[in-house]
Design an enzyme around this catalytic site. Structure first.
Site, PDB file in Angstrom:
ATOM      1  CG  ASP A 359      -1.919   1.051   1.276  1.00 26.79           C
ATOM      2  OD1 ASP A 359      -2.777   1.042   0.380  1.00 26.79           O
ATOM      3  OD2 ASP A 359      -1.875   1.901   2.188  1.00 26.79           O
ATOM      4  CD  GLU A 388      -2.294   2.069  -3.467  1.00 22.69           C
ATOM      5  OE1 GLU A 388      -3.423   2.334  -3.896  1.00 22.69           O
ATOM      6  OE2 GLU A 388      -1.934   2.366  -2.313  1.00 22.69           O
TER       7      GLU A 388
END
Ligand code: CA
Length: 682
Positions: A359, A388
């Site tokens: 993340d 990400e």
């Protein structure tokens, strides 16, 4: 990786000798403002016995807390409530650590640490290395981890991955997937849901793990499954829902996904059973990890262990907040970087996890991500690491050092999500009404092509016309994850409803098929959000992180209602898996074997995969996408073409005529129906 011990790094430093990880030094210095500079001198403890280690009949407790004046170890009979049955003073040892031992090992008991800094006792904490916890994770538990292994665990193994782009990712939340009354699954919203064979809807369609096998995905990517903060494990009947991006204990599973959160062994055993069931079905398990921030600031287990150290700060001393969640961790600091590396190693070894999705990965530095990838590949070369490649706010970490999408070429064995293809195909994520290539908005063609070539350098792609990125940021297709939707933002179904308000459901389903056909035929690795294959929606809620099951649960009767949609996805995945041409392994191969045709019609892309690309049995594959709501015409070379996809239908071995013969085309002027893909081979 090696440690370099230096005598004195910072004038007036308290600790000597000062151990710094040499490779991180430069970045750590650059990221530390005057507030964080003191942490550069903190010692790094590189032993693997932080938290609780059992050596024969002795339990060894070790906590890293270099600024502590004293540390206590509290032993409890229960996971919550009651008074400690014993409290021990821990002894200061090397490199900022504190230790205590108990003999014999007090199995079945719970423990917390308590740290005194600046003359004050902080609140109790299970520490940052609790591997088993009591209800709601406030106390660590002393259990025999070996006893949590399911039968056959020693031989358990995830699927072997020859090339990363062979993977087909399916992103799933435990509750979404199994909690609906018509799932036919007994252990609704639990790890154990995945262990149930033979589950069906009232209409007889397969659900659960059988559904995944039928669909053909290779890896399930589970949303955060470590112990998170928001769901009250003492009140499971309340059916609280949360995505789980609020980490509490990084090295223990979430209790609300177990059948008994008050028994520390149950959540561990059940999570392992889930992994084993998926592995037995040939499916890998990727876990979403959120090391970039913690749920709490001053009350997190990091803060209660070594206040300040694990986070970055602004010059005024406040927490910097690149996560948008109130804080950001500092991977460039020795003990934080080591924590991330050792934590993923632990999940890979103890739980046999096959991949990790980071993340807000760009909050971490590239060097730490390289260490993560190297460590995991050593344990299992098939491990998939991606994340990400962006932050959710500014950070003191220099841009050059961030594990950004644009820096992916600096990372070895790490992939990033392509927001290029995502936004270009369906329209911008932040503007519900915005359309994209697949929904008839012109001007996105070049950005879709960036997705098709997996953001690698290609002689026919003009990156200056890209909507998001302006240069070929990937040096290999293994660095790219292609997708059009995930748990964040509107589901594809909802996005299409909001951006095509006048269209019929059938028209929107056509657009969804086209959008996913672009993703699944592109170079790189395809990723889909659970339930899209049955056209699931979330009632238009774009940030459903704590919405009730009525928003988030997948209604499995949709599988019956949208059977054509499901079959299309199934065939699409089968097509990709049967044809290595969609899974080329190098940028050079893509540049050589992927050739775009010159078309001057908006919302039309036509290209070929040539010369048995990547060893494909098909000599040439022709792929044409028409995102307009009117038919388009292309000129095909004369030849014996077999039709694989046309007019919203797809069969991976070729579409059939009414008499059972293969559909063919002879080339020349050919119509491509509105909002559809035409796929042919010869
Ligand atoms: Ca929890």
């Amino acid at each position: 990786m090696f440690d370099l011990c230096m005598g004195s790094l910072v004038a007036g430093a308290v600790f000597a000798p000062h151990c710094m990880r040499a490779a991180d030094n430069e970045v750590a210095v650059a990221a530390a403002g005057k507030v964080d500079a003191k942490y550069l001198s903190y010692p790094v403890y590189d032993g693997d016995d932080l938290g609780l280690t059992v050596n024969g009949s002795t339990a060894l407790f070790r906590l890293w807390s270099p600024e502590a004046q004293a540390v206590k170890l509290n032993i409890y009979n229960q996971g919550r409530g009651g008074e400690p049955v014993e409290t021990m003073e821990m002894t200061k040892r090397d490199k900022g650590t504190w230790v205590a031992t108990i003999n014999p090992v007090p199995y079945g008991k719970f423990y917390t640490f308590q740290v005194k800094v600046g003359g004050k006792w902080l609140d109790e904490t299970p520490g940052i290395w609790a591997k088993a916890v009591g209800i709601n994770g406030h106390r660590a538990a002393i259990i025999d981890l070996e006893s949590t292994n399911p039968e056959g665990w020693a031989a358990d193994k995830g699927p072997q991955v020859k090339a990363i782009n062979d993977v087909v990712l399916y992103e799933m939340h435990h509750r979404d997937f199994s909690v609906h009354p018509n799932s036919g699954i007994a252990n609704k919203g639990k790890f154990l849901a995945m262990t149930e064979d033979g589950t069906v809807t009232p209409l007889g369609d397969k659900t659960g793990i059988d559904h995944l096998k039928e669909l053909g995905v290779t890896h399930v990517h589970i949303l955060p499954s470590y112990d998170y903060n928001s769901v009250d494990e003492t009140n499971l009947p309340a059916n609280q829902y949360n995505w789980g991006y609020d980490p509490y204990n990084y090295n223990a599973p979430e209790g609300s996904y177990s059948t008994n959160p008050s028994d520390p062994a149950t959540r561990i055993k059940e999570m392992k059973e889930m992994v084993k069931a998926l592995h037995d079905a040939g499916i890998g398990v990727v876990m979403d990890v959120v090391y970039n921030h913690t749920a709490d600031n001053d009350r997190s287990n990091f803060s209660l262990t070594a206040p300040g150290y694990f986070y970055r700060h602004n010059e005024d001393g406040s927490y910097s907040d690149a996560s948008g969640c109130g804080n950001e961790t500092a991977s460039e600091r020795g003990m934080m970087g080591d924590f991330i590396v050792n934590s993923v190693k632990y999940w890979a070894k103890e739980y046999h996890i096959d991949g990790f999705r980071f993340d807000l990965m760009a909050i971490h530095d590239t060097e730490t991500m390289n260490r993560v990838a190297a460590a995991l590949k050593e344990i299992n070369p098939s491990t998939f690491i991606y994340g990400e490649g962006w932050t959710a706010g500014g950070s003191p970490l220099p841009v050059d050092a961030r594990a950004l999408k644009e820096n992916v070429a600096k990372m070895n064995g790490v992939a990033v999500f392509s927001d290029d293809i995502r936004d270009a195909v369906k329209g911008h994520y932040s503007d519900a009404a915005d359309r994209g290539f697949a929904t008839g908005k012109p001007g996105n063609e070049e950005t879709v092509k960036i997705g098709i070539v997996a953001a690698t350098a290609h002689p026919q792609v003009d990156y200056s016309k890209g909507n998001n990125s302006k240069f070929p940021y990937a040096s290999s297709p293994s660095q790219i994850i292609n997708y059009v939707s995930c748990h964040d933002d509107l589901t594809l179904t909802d996005k299409l409803a909001k951006s095509m308000p006048g269209a019929t459901e059938a028209e929107r389903q056509r657009a969804a098929r086209l959008a996913q056909t672009i993703v699944f035929t592109s170079q790189g690795t395809p990723f889909m959000f659970a339930g899209e294959e049955v056209f699931r929606d979330k009632k238009g809620v774009h940030n459903s992180y704590k919405s009730p099951d009525s928003i988030n649960a997948i209604d499995w009767n949709l599988k019956h209602l949208n059977a054509d949609q499901f079959n299309y996805y199934k065939e699409l995945i089968a097509l990709r898996k049967a044809h290595p041409a969609f899974r080329m392994t190098s940028a050079a191969d893509i540049a050589r074997h992927l050739k775009f045709d010159k078309v001057n019609t908006p919302n039309l892309i036509s290209y070929s995969l040539l010369d048995n690309a990547n060893g494909d049995q098909w000599k040439e594959i022709k792929i044409v996408f028409n995102g307009a709501d009117t038919a388009a015409e292309v000129k095909l070379p004369k030849g014996n073409w077999t039709v694989v996809a046309r007019d919203g239908k797809l069969n991976h071995t070729g579409l059939l005529n009414a008499d059972g013969s293969l559909q063919t085309l002879a080339g020349g002027k050919t119509v491509v129906e509105p909002r559809s893909a035409l796929i042919l081979y010869r």
